[in-house]
Design a protein around this motif. Sequence first.
Motif, mmCIF file in Angstrom:
data_model
loop_
_atom_site.group_PDB
_atom_site.id
_atom_site.type_symbol
_atom_site.label_atom_id
_atom_site.label_comp_id
_atom_site.label_asym_id
_atom_site.label_seq_id
_atom_site.Cartn_x
_atom_site.Cartn_y
_atom_site.Cartn_z
ATOM 1 N N CYS A 1 0.867 -1.166 0.000
ATOM 2 C CA CYS A 1 0.000 0.000 0.000
ATOM 3 C C CYS A 1 0.911 1.226 0.000
ATOM 4 O O CYS A 1 1.799 1.335 0.849
ATOM 5 N N VAL B 1 -1.343 4.928 -8.727
ATOM 6 C CA VAL B 1 -2.758 5.276 -8.556
ATOM 7 C C VAL B 1 -3.621 4.410 -9.475
ATOM 8 O O VAL B 1 -4.655 3.869 -9.068
ATOM 9 N N GLN B 2 -3.162 4.260 -10.724
ATOM 10 C CA GLN B 2 -3.947 3.470 -11.687
ATOM 11 C C GLN B 2 -4.044 2.006 -11.270
ATOM 12 O O GLN B 2 -5.034 1.334 -11.570
ATOM 13 N N GLY C 1 -4.363 1.069 -8.317
ATOM 14 C CA GLY C 1 -5.207 0.982 -7.120
ATOM 15 C C GLY C 1 -4.432 0.658 -5.858
ATOM 16 O O GLY C 1 -5.003 0.166 -4.885
ATOM 17 N N HIS D 1 -2.697 2.877 -3.956
ATOM 18 C CA HIS D 1 -2.388 4.030 -3.105
ATOM 19 C C HIS D 1 -3.529 4.346 -2.138
ATOM 20 O O HIS D 1 -4.683 3.935 -2.333
ATOM 21 N N GLN D 2 -3.129 5.096 -1.104
ATOM 22 C CA GLN D 2 -4.106 5.594 -0.139
ATOM 23 C C GLN D 2 -3.585 6.940 0.382
ATOM 24 O O GLN D 2 -2.499 6.982 0.976
#
Length: 298
Positions: free
Chosen positions: A153, A183-184, A186, A188-189
Amino acid sequence: MSELIGTPTPGQPIYRVGEWSVWKVEERCVDSFAPAFLFPAWDEATAPPRTAWADASTTADEGRCLRLSIHSWVLRRPGQTVILDTGIGNGRERPGKAIFHQLATPYLSRLLASGVQPDQVDLVINTHLHTDHVGWNTHWLDGRWQPLFTRACYRFPAPELAHIRQHTGHLAAVWRDSVEPVVQAGLHQPIAFEPTVIAPGLTMVPTPGHTAGHMSLWLSSEGQHALFSGDVMHHPLQVLAPGLSSVFCDDPARASATRRAVLAELSERQALYFSSHFPGSSVGRVQAVGEAWRWVPV
Ligand SMILES: [Zn+2]
């Protein structure tokens, strides 16, 4: 004592903070910045005496330039591996910026040699989204930039992410090759811009000035404390002269105020400081000396 899981590269010190082991993975040193370039407010007449900060490990070119390091920190405890800041990366198009452009360093083999497989990393933290802190977020694979840490993450300060997404200047390339692929995918946070616990013992805090959304990491474990504060400071000279903000700081006055607050807290908590750009070990403690501070490398 916890088991030491990492296999250090030869000569690589491993620091212990409670149950965590911490070590550096070096990417490169930069020896080309004179004090008057890196610190626009530099004044040789009023600067701290060279004997207090300049030696063979902190300067280059016979003392004419400051030595900086660019590296990652690995934090590991049983069952959890964290990487803080990811350097410049290889093969990046950074025209006009020779120290970042089209590098081919052995960073990745150094990371592997230190006992870290990219798919073992649970958490990647970027203190801010400048080109020398996000590069190895990704690597070039199958004709495109892809996340290097495929199971991690990735945590970015929320204001940094909002800023780089709409930036049309030099950060646009950084977004495209080092942040957008994460980001693409998925992975990340965003981190809210307030004190935020992101894992047990790991707390991100706002440290604005270098960039508006810059954040730092406090590590606390078994009564011991350590701080990783990105570009709050670039060189040990700034411990002695916290009024000196770098030419790369967006808001020099705010950066200086943040630096003083960080130095005061480091000395009060007797915390280890893991710097982003200090040369040598890049690790030390800050001691209060009257109204000022001094740097004690470890
Ligand atoms: Zn930096």
